[in-house]
Design an enzyme around this catalytic site. Sequence first.
Site, short mmCIF file in Angstrom:
data_model
loop_
_atom_site.label_atom_id
_atom_site.label_comp_id
_atom_site.label_asym_id
_atom_site.label_seq_id
_atom_site.Cartn_x
_atom_site.Cartn_y
_atom_site.Cartn_z
CG HIS A 123 -1.89 0.98 1.42
ND1 HIS A 123 -1.48 2.33 1.84
CD2 HIS A 123 -3.27 1.16 1.09
CE1 HIS A 123 -2.66 2.86 1.82
NE2 HIS A 123 -3.71 2.46 1.50
CG ASP A 200 0.67 -2.17 6.11
OD1 ASP A 200 -0.39 -2.48 6.97
OD2 ASP A 200 0.54 -1.70 5.00
CD GLN A 203 -6.85 -4.30 4.02
OE1 GLN A 203 -7.98 -4.92 4.59
NE2 GLN A 203 -7.02 -3.09 3.86
CE LYS A 226 -7.20 -0.25 6.46
NZ LYS A 226 -8.07 0.45 5.36
CB CYS A 366 -3.72 3.26 -1.77
SG CYS A 366 -5.16 4.71 -1.30
N1 C6P Z 1 -6.41 0.57 2.84
C1 C6P Z 1 -8.06 0.12 1.31
O1 C6P Z 1 -9.18 0.57 0.74
P1 C6P Z 1 -4.98 3.90 7.26
O2 C6P Z 1 -5.48 4.56 6.02
O3 C6P Z 1 -3.98 4.65 7.96
O4 C6P Z 1 -6.26 3.46 8.08
O5 C6P Z 1 -4.44 2.61 6.47
C2 C6P Z 1 -3.57 2.73 5.38
C3 C6P Z 1 -3.33 1.18 4.64
C4 C6P Z 1 -2.08 0.65 4.84
N2 C6P Z 1 -1.75 -0.67 4.60
C5 C6P Z 1 -2.70 -1.26 3.91
C6 C6P Z 1 -2.35 -2.82 3.50
C7 C6P Z 1 -4.08 -0.75 3.83
O6 C6P Z 1 -5.02 -1.58 3.16
C8 C6P Z 1 -4.32 0.31 4.21
C9 C6P Z 1 -5.72 1.29 3.91
C10 C6P Z 1 -7.80 0.97 2.52
O7 C6P Z 1 -7.23 -0.72 0.72
C11 C6P Z 1 -7.67 2.69 2.35
S1 C6P Z 1 -6.76 3.13 0.97
#
Ligand code: C6P
Length: 412
Positions: A123, A200, A203, A226, A366
């Site tokens: 991401h 990370d 997910q 999430k 992203c």
């Molecule tokens: N992905 C998606 O629709 P934040 O925005 O900080 O809570 O998470 C960022 C992030 C980092 N790593 C991974 C693997 C992610 O999937 C995400 C967030 C969302 O896939 C929003 S772009």
Amino acid sequence: MTLDAAKLRREFPILDQLVNDEPLVYLDNAATTQKPQAVLDALTAYYQHDNANVHRGVHTLAERATHAYEGAREKVRRFINAKESAEVLFTRGTTTSLNWIAKSFGDAFVEAGDEIVISYMEHHSNIIPWQQLAARKQAKLVYIDVTADGFLDLEDARRKIGPKTKIVAIAHVSNVLGVINPVAELTQLAHENGGIMVIDGAQSTPHMPVDVQALDCDFYAFSGHKMCGPTGIGVLYGKRAWLDRMEPVEFGGEMIDFVNLYDSTWKELPWKFEAGTPNIAGGIALGAAIDYLTAIGMQTIHEYEQSLVDYALPKLLAIDGLTVYGPQDPAHHTGVIAFNLEGLHPHDVATALDMEGVAVRAGHHCAQPLLNYLKVPATARASFYFYNTKEDADRLVDAILATKEFFQHGPI
Ligand code: C6P
């Protein structure tokens, strides 16, 4: 243990609505999940009864707020099996957590010529902080390949993680390919070569048991929103051995011990990293979300979602002209399913599905480097959570078939 998704979904008020005259099927859980009544109640109860600043006042409300906020930190510790709650830092979310590591660990320990190893399936939040760090330090960013069938290429990882590696930073679960990455093996590889492992967990943490001690990773990042919690709260887990040696990224109130005219000293962990009034309500509500998930059971959630994938993925793959990205075998695919319909733009697909009441995401998710690597500009993406049912999967499949029909032959 079984999971009664139909019963659980009734605890999510938002799911009980019509969208475009159809009952809502919410399949955008990788972007953010919905919140159960218990979490909404925790937020409201805090503001109605306990609202006060933490770590400052001695009055009753301040003590209650501090107790609840620090209690939530302990819940997070237990949830990910960190050794001590001092290793649990509250942040705004995964993005902030990863930025903090890149800034604080990176500035202290990364030197010119060092290598930071990530993968093509990361991401943007697990790419850009490392790009910036590499540029600041004249370090080199190295990408691990993704195999043709959508797995992280472990052979390539063995080639690329070496004595120059200072940091390996990898998603536990890809937000596009839906694949679970071998983070324990990568951690071992990183350590054998004198590097650290950053995971990370955006997910993974919402969907499966996570044990940071068993993984032996140095840092683990995730977001509250999430996993049934509110937006604006997340976690950075770090081993004390590193956090003790790292400088805060932000400075100000709450994180200091003594402030002199020209220098200051910091509080002990975890507070030295948490400058300013924190997201108190968010932390407490994340604690409520953890209680909620723990009562269902993370292994139960994982197995239930896997059974949904076993059901949905073959049906999707059977649709003529539909391509699924990532592993085609349900055993290796989580509930994040990115797909395209031949001849249709994913934004059109997502809009057509919305007309049927089915919410999915479309775009680059992203993860532009991954989509470039796959040579696709965008995809649609359905992502499941434990409150989704086989009926939701059927509604998705039916809506995709109706979309195909509509674009081929026009409205019936
Ligand atoms: N992905 C998606 O629709 P934040 O925005 O900080 O809570 O998470 C960022 C992030 C980092 N790593 C991974 C693997 C992610 O999937 C995400 C967030 C969302 O896939 C929003 S772009």
